[in-house]
Design a protein around this motif. Structure first.
Motif, PDB file in Angstrom:
ATOM      1  N   VAL A  90      25.609 -19.634 -14.071  1.00 16.76           N
ATOM      2  CA  VAL A  90      24.288 -19.429 -13.474  1.00 16.76           C
ATOM      3  C   VAL A  90      24.364 -19.571 -11.948  1.00 16.76           C
ATOM      4  CG1 VAL A  90      21.864 -20.086 -13.553  1.00 16.76           C
ATOM      5  CG2 VAL A  90      23.332 -20.535 -15.524  1.00 16.76           C
ATOM      6  N   ASN A  91      23.899 -18.527 -11.245  1.00 17.69           N
ATOM      7  CA  ASN A  91      23.726 -18.620  -9.787  1.00 17.69           C
ATOM      8  C   ASN A  91      22.295 -19.064  -9.529  1.00 17.69           C
ATOM      9  OD1 ASN A  91      26.202 -17.420  -8.368  1.00 17.69           O
ATOM     10  ND2 ASN A  91      25.840 -16.013 -10.062  1.00 17.69           N
ATOM     11  N   PHE A  92      22.108 -20.004  -8.613  1.00 16.67           N
ATOM     12  CA  PHE A  92      20.736 -20.459  -8.346  1.00 16.67           C
ATOM     13  C   PHE A  92      20.644 -21.022  -6.936  1.00 16.67           C
ATOM     14  CE2 PHE A  92      21.441 -25.066  -8.454  1.00 16.67           C
ATOM     15  CZ  PHE A  92      22.681 -25.137  -9.094  1.00 16.67           C
ATOM     16  N   ARG A  93      19.429 -21.199  -6.493  1.00 16.44           N
ATOM     17  CA  ARG A  93      19.218 -21.813  -5.182  1.00 16.44           C
ATOM     18  C   ARG A  93      18.713 -23.249  -5.398  1.00 16.44           C
ATOM     19  NH1 ARG A  93      18.920 -18.974  -0.513  1.00 16.44           N
ATOM     20  NH2 ARG A  93      19.043 -16.695  -0.578  1.00 16.44           N
ATOM     21  N   SER A  94      19.201 -24.149  -4.601  1.00 17.13           N
ATOM     22  CA  SER A  94      18.791 -25.554  -4.711  1.00 17.13           C
ATOM     23  C   SER A  94      17.292 -25.700  -4.465  1.00 17.13           C
ATOM     24  CB  SER A  94      19.545 -26.373  -3.645  1.00 17.13           C
ATOM     25  OG  SER A  94      18.856 -27.585  -3.397  1.00 17.13           O
ATOM     26  N   HIS A  95      16.625 -26.491  -5.310  1.00 16.29           N
ATOM     27  CA  HIS A  95      15.180 -26.751  -5.097  1.00 16.29           C
ATOM     28  C   HIS A  95      14.997 -27.699  -3.912  1.00 16.29           C
ATOM     29  CE1 HIS A  95      16.368 -30.357  -7.284  1.00 16.29           C
ATOM     30  NE2 HIS A  95      15.217 -30.917  -6.938  1.00 16.29           N
ATOM     31  N   ILE A  96      16.102 -28.250  -3.399  1.00 17.18           N
ATOM     32  CA  ILE A  96      15.982 -29.186  -2.263  1.00 17.18           C
ATOM     33  C   ILE A  96      15.980 -28.432  -0.933  1.00 17.18           C
ATOM     34  CG2 ILE A  96      17.112 -31.130  -1.059  1.00 17.18           C
ATOM     35  CD1 ILE A  96      18.342 -31.877  -3.832  1.00 17.18           C
TER      36      ILE A  96
END
Ligand SMILES: CNc1nc2c(CC[C@H]3O[C@@H](OC)[C@H](OC)[C@@H]3O)c3nc(N)[nH]c(=O)c3cc2[nH]1
Ligand SMILES: [Zn+2]
Length: 370
Positions: free
Chosen positions: A114-120
């Motif tokens: 899974v590629n994703f962007r940090s929620h931080i």
């Protein structure tokens, strides 16, 4: 030497409930057990000594959060999660599968991972079964979880079927990647709310073979009766002599039902998250401490509770702390709620030990007027 061993001590005559003992690298756990959630390497507002005092035997931390901050390599360099957070008892880390789908932004799932962007901070990341296992081995919890996909709820039958097949392929990759001999690895069964898909997933996951088995994909917004039905549908599909964990469960009544259905381990943010919102659990149901009715109420949260908070503080004082947004409000409310959940599990273990779980369950509901 296996990383863990599970002993089935006693089966309840009137239900599927059972007493067990799970021995890990950092000590033994008596089951059925509730595991306080310490997502970012802390069960919020509680010190490890206080967690032990309220009866915690094992706590959870989360791969997704600790990978993003402070980083699993840092924790590994500093001696691992137990030393980092001063907890020398058993720990379990979730694989991050659930968070990537629920917290990660702009996530893109593929066979690889899974590629994703940090929620931080919006930074780009990639987690695969191999990466999840590497993170969990660096953290060093006693029990690691396979990297899985928790399908959204509700979801098309065809989506759930494809998703469970992916979760199985990922589970095989997790098992191949896992090296730490002192760390157990649990498989996760998916299949949504479809009994036949649950059976298919359970067959595939148990065919691979793990130290323990979890039901994923529940407590995702489904109605209570659907959740409870799935528990009972799934009970006989998991090996009787392995520890059985239902992820994200649950409220006290869900814990009683899950034990009744033959499960051993549970985790939920409820006792600590609800505490911070003033929602307190008692033997007669829930109360919210901010209600005006408690303004001059000198009685404890629950007269039947033996915890430090109920022995020393009035509802009036706890209401004052909460309305004043005092830090002590979160601490005392969390303390009592955790004690309630863990004491409930101790009562359940004692009732199974006496062969009286069925009557315990009836009394539990009678005390709540249901
Ligand atoms: C609440 N309902 C629910 N929780 C769930 C979790 C744990 C969430 C994880 O998130 C943190 O709590 C917020 C905890 O992490 C320490 C927990 O392990 C799940 N984890 C995985 N890998 N797969 C699932 O299918 C899954 C389903 C869930 N349903
Ligand atoms: Zn109490």
């Amino acid at each position: 030497m296996a990383a863990i061993s599970f002993e089935l001590i006693k089966k309840d005559p009137g239900s599927l409930a059972r007493l067990g003992s799970l021995t890990t690298t950092h000590g033994s756990i008596q089951t059925p057990i509730f595991m306080p959630v310490g997502t970012q390497a802390t069960v919020k507002a509680m010190t490890p000594e206080e967690l032990v005092e309220v009866g915690s035997q094992i706590i959870l931390a989360n791969t997704y959060h600790l990978y993003l901050r402070p980083g699993h390599e840092l924790i590994g360099r500093l001696g691992g999660l137990h030393r980092f957070m001063h907890w020398d008892r058993p720990m379990l880390t979730d694989s991050g599968g659930f968070q990537v789908f629920s917290l990660g932004e702009l996530r893109k799932i593929s066979e690889e991972g899974v590629n994703f962007r940090s929620h931080i901070d919006g930074s780009r990341h990639f987690i695969s079964p191999e990466v999840s296992i590497a993170i969990q081995e660096a953290l060093g919890a006693d029990i690691a979880m396979c990297f899985d996909e928790c399908p959204p709820y509700p979801a098309e039958y065809s989506y759930v079927q494809k998703s469970l097949e992916l979760t199985t392929r990922w589970a095989l990759r997790c098992k191949k990647a896992h090296q730490r001999p002192d760390q157990a690895l649990f498989g996760i069964v998916q299949g949504g709310m479809h009994p036949e898909l649950r059976r298919e997933s359970a067959r595939q996951i148990t065919d691979i073979g793990f130290d323990g088995y979890a039901l994923g994909g529940l407590s995702v917004g489904e109605e209570k009766e659907v959740m409870h039905r799935m528990m009972h549908e799934c009970s006989d599909i998991l090996p009787e002599n392995s520890p059985r964990y239902i992820m994200g469960i649950g409220a006290p009544e869900d814990l009683v039902e899950a034990v009744n259905a033959g499960f051993d381990m549970f985790d939920c943010v409820m006792p600590t998250r609800n505490a911070r919102n003033g929602a307190l659990f008692t033997s007669f149901g829930r109360i919210n401490i901010k209600a005006a009715v408690y303004a001059e109420d000198q009685s404890p949260i629950d007269p039947a509770c033996s915890c430090y908070v109920c022995r020393n503080y009035s509802r009036a004082y706890l209401r004052h702390l909460y309305r004043s947004q005092e830090i002590l409000a979160s601490r005392l409310n969390s303390w009592h709620n955790l004690h309630y959940f863990l004491d409930l599990m101790a009562q359940i273990r004692a009732a199974i030990g006496r062969g009286e779980f069925a009557s315990f369950r009836n009394d539990f509901y009678a005390a709540r007027g249901s």
